[in-house]
Design a protein around this motif. Structure first.
Motif, PDB file in Angstrom:
ATOM      1  N   GLU A 196       0.820  -1.206   0.000  1.00 26.46           N
ATOM      2  CA  GLU A 196       0.000   0.000   0.000  1.00 26.46           C
ATOM      3  C   GLU A 196       0.857   1.260   0.000  1.00 26.46           C
ATOM      4  OE1 GLU A 196      -3.236  -2.613   2.480  1.00 26.46           O
ATOM      5  OE2 GLU A 196      -1.951  -1.174   3.534  1.00 26.46           O
ATOM      6  N   ALA A 197       1.957   1.229   0.746  1.00 24.19           N
ATOM      7  CA  ALA A 197       2.859   2.382   0.764  1.00 24.19           C
ATOM      8  C   ALA A 197       3.464   2.620  -0.616  1.00 24.19           C
ATOM      9  CB  ALA A 197       3.972   2.164   1.789  1.00 24.19           C
ATOM     10  N   THR A 198       3.766   1.552  -1.329  1.00 24.47           N
ATOM     11  CA  THR A 198       4.313   1.669  -2.681  1.00 24.47           C
ATOM     12  C   THR A 198       3.288   2.279  -3.624  1.00 24.47           C
ATOM     13  OG1 THR A 198       5.802  -0.218  -2.386  1.00 24.47           O
ATOM     14  CG2 THR A 198       5.212   0.365  -4.649  1.00 24.47           C
ATOM     15  N   VAL A 199       2.054   1.781  -3.573  1.00 18.31           N
ATOM     16  CA  VAL A 199       0.998   2.272  -4.457  1.00 18.31           C
ATOM     17  C   VAL A 199       0.718   3.745  -4.202  1.00 18.31           C
ATOM     18  CG1 VAL A 199      -1.462   2.086  -4.996  1.00 18.31           C
ATOM     19  CG2 VAL A 199      -0.077   0.006  -4.776  1.00 18.31           C
ATOM     20  N   LEU A 200       0.638   4.127  -2.938  1.00 16.48           N
ATOM     21  CA  LEU A 200       0.252   5.494  -2.591  1.00 16.48           C
ATOM     22  C   LEU A 200       1.365   6.507  -2.818  1.00 16.48           C
ATOM     23  CD1 LEU A 200      -1.714   4.635   0.653  1.00 16.48           C
ATOM     24  CD2 LEU A 200      -2.705   5.567  -1.438  1.00 16.48           C
ATOM     25  N   SER A 201       2.590   6.144  -2.469  1.00 20.82           N
ATOM     26  CA  SER A 201       3.700   7.097  -2.551  1.00 20.82           C
ATOM     27  C   SER A 201       4.415   7.075  -3.887  1.00 20.82           C
ATOM     28  CB  SER A 201       4.717   6.819  -1.443  1.00 20.82           C
ATOM     29  OG  SER A 201       5.429   5.614  -1.696  1.00 20.82           O
ATOM     30  N   GLY A 202       4.307   5.960  -4.619  1.00 22.14           N
ATOM     31  CA  GLY A 202       5.068   5.806  -5.854  1.00 22.14           C
ATOM     32  C   GLY A 202       6.511   5.398  -5.607  1.00 22.14           C
ATOM     33  N   ILE A 203       6.874   5.162  -4.353  1.00 23.50           N
ATOM     34  CA  ILE A 203       8.223   4.731  -3.975  1.00 23.50           C
ATOM     35  C   ILE A 203       8.194   3.225  -3.733  1.00 23.50           C
ATOM     36  CG2 ILE A 203      10.041   4.918  -2.223  1.00 23.50           C
ATOM     37  CD1 ILE A 203       8.975   7.798  -1.717  1.00 23.50           C
ATOM     38  N   ALA A 204       9.026   2.472  -4.433  1.00 22.26           N
ATOM     39  CA  ALA A 204       9.051   1.021  -4.264  1.00 22.26           C
ATOM     40  C   ALA A 204       9.586   0.678  -2.880  1.00 22.26           C
ATOM     41  CB  ALA A 204       9.922   0.384  -5.343  1.00 22.26           C
ATOM     42  N   VAL A 205       8.725   0.134  -2.023  1.00 21.87           N
ATOM     43  CA  VAL A 205       9.110  -0.194  -0.654  1.00 21.87           C
ATOM     44  C   VAL A 205       9.555  -1.653  -0.612  1.00 21.87           C
ATOM     45  CG1 VAL A 205       8.338  -0.384   1.733  1.00 21.87           C
ATOM     46  CG2 VAL A 205       7.553   1.523   0.314  1.00 21.87           C
TER      47      VAL A 205
ATOM     48  N   VAL B  89       3.435   4.628   9.959  1.00 19.98           N
ATOM     49  CA  VAL B  89       3.882   3.329  10.465  1.00 19.98           C
ATOM     50  C   VAL B  89       3.703   2.343   9.319  1.00 19.98           C
ATOM     51  CG1 VAL B  89       3.555   1.518  12.186  1.00 19.98           C
ATOM     52  CG2 VAL B  89       3.194   3.917  12.816  1.00 19.98           C
ATOM     53  N   ILE B  90       4.806   1.991   8.672  1.00 21.18           N
ATOM     54  CA  ILE B  90       4.740   1.114   7.496  1.00 21.18           C
ATOM     55  C   ILE B  90       5.145  -0.288   7.915  1.00 21.18           C
ATOM     56  CG2 ILE B  90       5.643   0.691   5.174  1.00 21.18           C
ATOM     57  CD1 ILE B  90       6.065   3.708   4.925  1.00 21.18           C
ATOM     58  N   THR B  91       4.202  -1.234   7.761  1.00 19.32           N
ATOM     59  CA  THR B  91       4.473  -2.605   8.175  1.00 19.32           C
ATOM     60  C   THR B  91       5.168  -3.357   7.054  1.00 19.32           C
ATOM     61  OG1 THR B  91       2.232  -3.270   7.518  1.00 19.32           O
ATOM     62  CG2 THR B  91       2.572  -2.638   9.813  1.00 19.32           C
ATOM     63  N   LEU B  92       6.200  -4.116   7.436  1.00 21.73           N
ATOM     64  CA  LEU B  92       7.062  -4.800   6.464  1.00 21.73           C
ATOM     65  C   LEU B  92       7.079  -6.305   6.691  1.00 21.73           C
ATOM     66  CD1 LEU B  92      10.037  -2.285   6.762  1.00 21.73           C
ATOM     67  CD2 LEU B  92       8.350  -2.375   4.907  1.00 21.73           C
ATOM     68  N   ALA B  93       5.954  -6.871   7.112  1.00 23.93           N
ATOM     69  CA  ALA B  93       5.834  -8.309   7.354  1.00 23.93           C
ATOM     70  C   ALA B  93       6.934  -8.776   8.302  1.00 23.93           C
ATOM     71  CB  ALA B  93       5.841  -9.067   6.033  1.00 23.93           C
ATOM     72  N   GLU B  94       7.728  -9.779   7.873  1.00 22.27           N
ATOM     73  CA  GLU B  94       8.719 -10.362   8.765  1.00 22.27           C
ATOM     74  C   GLU B  94       9.876  -9.425   9.088  1.00 22.27           C
ATOM     75  OE1 GLU B  94       9.987 -11.202   4.598  1.00 22.27           O
ATOM     76  OE2 GLU B  94       8.110 -11.376   5.702  1.00 22.27           O
ATOM     77  N   ARG B  95       9.964  -8.267   8.395  1.00 23.52           N
ATOM     78  CA  ARG B  95      11.035  -7.314   8.693  1.00 23.52           C
ATOM     79  C   ARG B  95      10.639  -6.302   9.766  1.00 23.52           C
ATOM     80  NH1 ARG B  95      11.177  -8.042   3.247  1.00 23.52           N
ATOM     81  NH2 ARG B  95       9.955  -6.181   2.818  1.00 23.52           N
ATOM     82  N   GLY B  96       9.385  -6.298  10.174  1.00 25.26           N
ATOM     83  CA  GLY B  96       8.965  -5.413  11.247  1.00 25.26           C
ATOM     84  C   GLY B  96       8.183  -4.213  10.755  1.00 25.26           C
TER      85      GLY B  96
END
Length: 322
Positions: free
Chosen positions: A195-204, A226-233
């Motif tokens: 979602e952060a990638t879609v909204l910001s245009g920055i590949a997370v 607060v951007i959640t990164l699955a197993e990375r936290g």
């Protein structure tokens, strides 16, 4: 200073969707045009809004839910599920027609795909929101909302919460472009990496790129990301900088409601006075426990279990380089 006659504003209000979740479990997901045999099936309460309300209630918060349910056979499932979690449903409105439906498919690796049909959720309107928030504001400090209800209402919900002095947490799922006026009324945004990638245009793809995406939200007026990164936290971005709060390793069974457990506990912790970092650590533990159980609302953990789990499985905090 509050007196014994003045209620404290420690409540959480959730404005959002509610569905009946029809979930199938199979070793793998079918490809287009294919029929396969599954292993199990569940029917239960769901919807991002309702799940977050149940999570907040199980976290011990004074939680209230604002949304719409149909007058069909799923009405009792929704009412009972929310009430049993201690959620105030005075502002759950029954409307003519069917309750929202989510069709969820889960494979053996705990991955899922979901089709949501809004149905009754599309009937939520500004008048209902205004009446609910006006009634709840004296005892409420945090509002949670998502994007499974009409997008045209999002600006109204966030603006009204800001007027009433309620901290607003937006879970931008499913991701959709929003005007800057909405972002300026959001105190905390909680996208996952997609979602952060879609909204910001920055590949997370990692913590560093998540920090950049988080700054994109701050540049548009959001108080914290607060951007959640699955197993990375989780990457927490504020005006003071970015930190990475680590994940807690578990064996995943069903990831369907992990994000909702996280959001509900985050809101409950902030409403009780926790710092953002402490709230994220608690939310991390709740989300981790949720994926160890099947189903949406049935997987949402109770506070005692989350506290015990966090006590033996701390989530580390790392400051990221600017």
């Amino acid at each position: 200073m509050p007196t014994s006659d003045t209620p404290t504003r420690s409540g959480v209000v959730i404005v959002g969707s509610v569905t009946a979740d029809l979930t199938t479990f199979s070793q793998r997901l079918p490809v287009g045009g294919e029929t396969i045999l599954g292993d199990d099936f569940t029917l239960g309460l769901g919807g991002k809004g309702a799940n977050q309300a149940v999570a907040a209630g199980r976290a011990g918060a004074n939680a209230a839910f604002v949304g719409c349910v149909g007058d069909d056979l799923f009405n009792e499932l929704v009412v009972t599920g929310l009430s049993d979690a201690g959620v105030n449903i005075a502002h759950l409105r029954t409307v003519p027609g069917p309750t929202g439906i989510a069709h969820i498919r889960v494979d053996a690796s705990a991955q899922n795909d979901i089709v949501v049909v809004p149905l009754a959720n599309a009937r939520l309107d500004a008048e209902q929101v205004d009446l609910a928030l006006a009634a709840l504001a004296p005892t409420t400090s945090v509002l949670l909302t998502q994007l499974e209800t009409p997008l045209t209402l999002t600006a109204h919900i966030t603006a009204r919460a800001r007027e009433l002095g309620i901290t607003t947490i937006l879970d931008p799922a499913p991701a959709a472009a929003l005007p800057d006026a909405v972002w300026r009324n959001v105190d905390i945004v909680t996208p996952n990496e997609t979602e952060a990638t879609v909204l910001s245009g920055i590949a997370v793809t990692d913590a560093e790129s998540a920090a950049l995406a988080g700054q994109w939200f701050l540049d548009r007026g959001v108080g914290a990301a607060v951007i959640t990164l699955a197993e990375r936290g989780s990457c927490v971005v504020t005006a003071s900088g970015a930190t990475l709060i680590g994940s807690i390793a578990v064996e995943a069974v069903d990831t369907t409601a992990a994000g909702d457990a996280y959001a509900g506990y985050l809101g409950a912790a902030l409403a009780s006075g926790s710092s953002l970092a402490a709230a994220v650590q608690l939310a991390t533990a709740a989300g981790a426990l949720a994926v160890t159980q099947r189903g949406a609302s049935p997987s949402l953990p109770v506070r005692a279990a989350v506290d015990a789990f966090l006590g033996t499985n701390g989530a580390p905090v790392v400051t990221l380089a600017p």
